[in-house]
Design a protein around this motif. Structure first.
Motif: not given
Length: 645
Positions: A151-163
């Protein structure tokens, strides 16, 4: 949090990670990386062939995570574990920018996962709790998976500015063979990364173009099984904690700032606190009443600290909604205490089987994941999330004997290593001439187990109580009928008793010789505890050891037409931390065999080492043998002629 849910919610492979914190500048302690031979996984369900995680962090706290993982499915169990995978994200502050997945057959054929096999589902633990519905699982179902496929899985995840300037991450292997894994952290050069690494090998950081890149490599062959009762793997095994927070004091300050809540003094909160404590004679009683109200009226949503934002919800909202996670429980309980003049502060802790924190602070599965309350004037910790199962003044075992970061003081303390625990048992058997017996049985718990036992029956229906009684008979190897009574289940502290009465079948046989168990307790007594401590003949891993005092006494009245052939000899064992004494007395006039046993197990802590187990094992074996001893009786040779059944 990153891909923690990929491994922690039903997969059992890969890197179990959470956004967390750590400390101690980059001289991370690096233990050996076990890249031992035969990384073919030795028929493990799944092998991680390659796994790369890149975190690009900005000063404002925003980040982008790029993951690329290839797994090999080795067994049918691996198919069950990995054919469906999950990527966790917080829909309020995170977006999955891209995701692709494919199955690869043994001939190299690529079978892409279509859009119809990728969908979002609600994180199940937050069901029915609207304020926690930000957690989402992106489910990926792979086609055609069989042993030998990949199985080959790729992903890109972005997180908003926090502290600003805040990043933390915890990783531990999920105990599947790892051929190659790399964790990469790309940060502004003026934002240093602090780390505690064990088994993860740090490369030399590289700085260019105003940014610094930190990399850790990990490899591991097949993992040894976790022994029954052992402490959590992270306690002594491989782990990685990285953070931009330089110290535990700084970490506590951030939590303290986030916990500021103007609604804590809401009139409804103050009025509730005062109405509950109006006639309370002292601060202990006030705190106890507020604790009991909170633990029984605020439903606990079991999300670990760090899986959602570390900022508690508004106290006024928690009171209105009547539910919350651990930080919400602490916020409301703390506000109620403050309303009646009792100071308290949050204490950040690990909930579970890990008894030490990394040397740098942060949230994570093997780091800080829970918060409880410290009451300085009373010298007590309190955890209202334990529900109905822990009386005020005691703690549930899974927060005992471990570091606790006091938020107001910014320093590490430690929860108590031991607490009062005692069980007293009285058992009476009267055996009839047909070999069956009538019995009465009473057990009374004191200390922290009392409320645990009370809560079992507090929540049980009448039918459920009868079922509990039957199960306790069966666990002792007995068969019969029983009725059950208990102490006051509406109480919230103090000793608690359970009484069973009924009949038992075939305690002795009416012809020949019978070896009867020299019972002094049903399930849950000395014999049960010692057997649980002796589950393994040899231990190689540290394990959880919770002691207590057990006192048991039984009387067995024999029929007139049987002869007592054998009773065990008295036994005394003085082998600290194990102290044990038993006594066996037969009174021919009353035909009563009396058995008395007393066990004191004073470990003085909750974690014992393999060497300590080996040192006490022989004493425990002798106790087990004695607690399982038998009384031998023989039916009268002229029994049939006398007209006996």
């Amino acid at each position: 949090m990153s891909i923690c849910m990929v491994c922690c919610l039903g997969l059992g492979f890969g890197l179990c990670v959470e956004l967390g914190a750590s400390t101690v500048v980059f001289s991370a302690e690096v233990a050996r990386a076990d890249a031992s031979a035969s990384l073919s996984s030795d028929l493990a369900p799944v092998t991680i062939e390659s796994d790369t995680h890149l975190f690009t962090v900005e000063h404002d706290g925003s980040l982008v995570e790029d993951d690329d993982t290839t797994l090999r499915i080795d067994t049918a169990a691996g198919v069950d574990a990995a054919a469906q995978r999950y990527v966790w994200f917080n829909k309020d502050i995170e977006r999955i920018l891209a995701l692709s997945a494919e199955s690869i057959d043994p001939q190299g054929g690529v079978h892409r996962v279509g859009a119809e096999a990728i969908r979002d589902v609600q994180e199940p633990r937050a069901a029915g709790a609207p304020t926690f519905e930000d957690g989402v699982l992106r489910s990926v179902i792979f086609p055609g998976i069989e042993p030998g496929w990949r199985e080959h899985l790729t992903f890109r995840k972005a997180r908003k500015a926090s502290r600003p300037d805040l990043f933390q991450y915890f990783a531990t292997p999920a105990r599947e063979p790892v051929l190659e894994q790399r964790l990469i952290f790309d940060l502004p050069a003026d934002l240093p990364l602090y780390a505690d690494a064990r088994g993860y090998v740090a490369r030399t950081p590289v700085t260019q173009n105003g940014r610094t890149r930190y990399e850790f490599d990990y490899r591991h062959g097949p993992f040894a099984p976790i022994e029954q009762g052992a402490v959590g793997y992270e306690n002594e095994g491989d782990r990685l904690m990285v953070t931009t927070v330089p110290s535990f004091a700084a970490f506590a300050e951030r939590y303290r700032e986030d916990a500021v809540d103007p609604s804590a003094g809401d009139p409804a909160v103050v009025e509730l606190a005062r109405s509950l404590t109006r006639d309370a004679p002292d601060d202990w009683t006030k705190a106890e009443r507020l604790y009991d109200w909170t633990r029984t009226n605020i439903r606990y949503v079991a999300l670990f600290l760090g899986e959602t934002a570390a900022k508690p919800h508004r106290v006024a909202d928690i009171l209105r909604n009547r539910y919350g996670d651990c930080k919400d429980h602490v916020a409301l309980f703390g506000a109620l205490l403050a309303a009646v003049g009792i100071r308290s502060e949050p204490a950040l802790i690990h909930l579970g089987s890990v008894y030490a924190l990394p040397s740098v602070p942060g949230y994570g599965a093997g780091a800080i994941n829970h918060v409880i309350v410290w009451l300085p004037s009373l010298g007590r910790f309190a955890d209202t999330t334990a529900g109905g199962g822990t009386a005020f003044g005691f703690l549930p075992p899974n927060v005992m004997d471990r570091p606790a970061l006091l938020v107001d003081e910014g320093m590490l303390a430690r929860t108590p290593a031991t607490q009062a625990s005692a069980r007293e048992v009285r058992l009476a058997l009267e055996i009839g001439e047909d070999g069956d017996a009538r019995y009465s049985y009473r057990v009374e718990d004191e200390g922290f187990p009392a409320e645990l036992e009370r809560n079992v029956f507090r929540r049980a229906t009448r039918a459920g109580m009868a079922q509990i009684a039957q199960e306790r008979l069966r666990e002792t190897g007995l068969r019969g009928m029983s009725s059950i009574e208990t102490g006051d289940t509406s109480a919230t502290s103090g000793p608690f008793w359970v009484a069973l009465t009924g009949t038992l079948e075939h305690v002795l046989w009416t012809d020949g010789v019978t070896a009867m168990p020299a019972l002094s307790s049903f399930a849950g007594g000395i014999a049960s505890h010692v057997r649980s401590w002796l589950t393994l003949p040899v231990r190689t891993q540290s394990y959880v050891c919770i002691g207590g005092t057990f006192v048991e006494q039984s009387t067995t009245t024999l029929p007139r037409d049987v002869t007592l052939v054998y009773t065990p000899s008295d036994l005394t064992i003085e082998a600290p931390p194990i102290r044990y004494r038993s006594r066996y007395v037969f009174d021919p006039a009353s035909r009563v065999v009396q058995v008395t046993r007393r066990l004191e197990a004073n470990f003085g802590k909750q974690v014992c080492s393999p060497s300590e187990f080996e040192a006490m094992r022989s004493a425990l074996v002798r106790v087990e043998r004695d607690a399982s001893a038998q009384i031998i009786v023989k039916a009268h040779p002229d029994r049939a002629a006398l007209g006996a059944p």
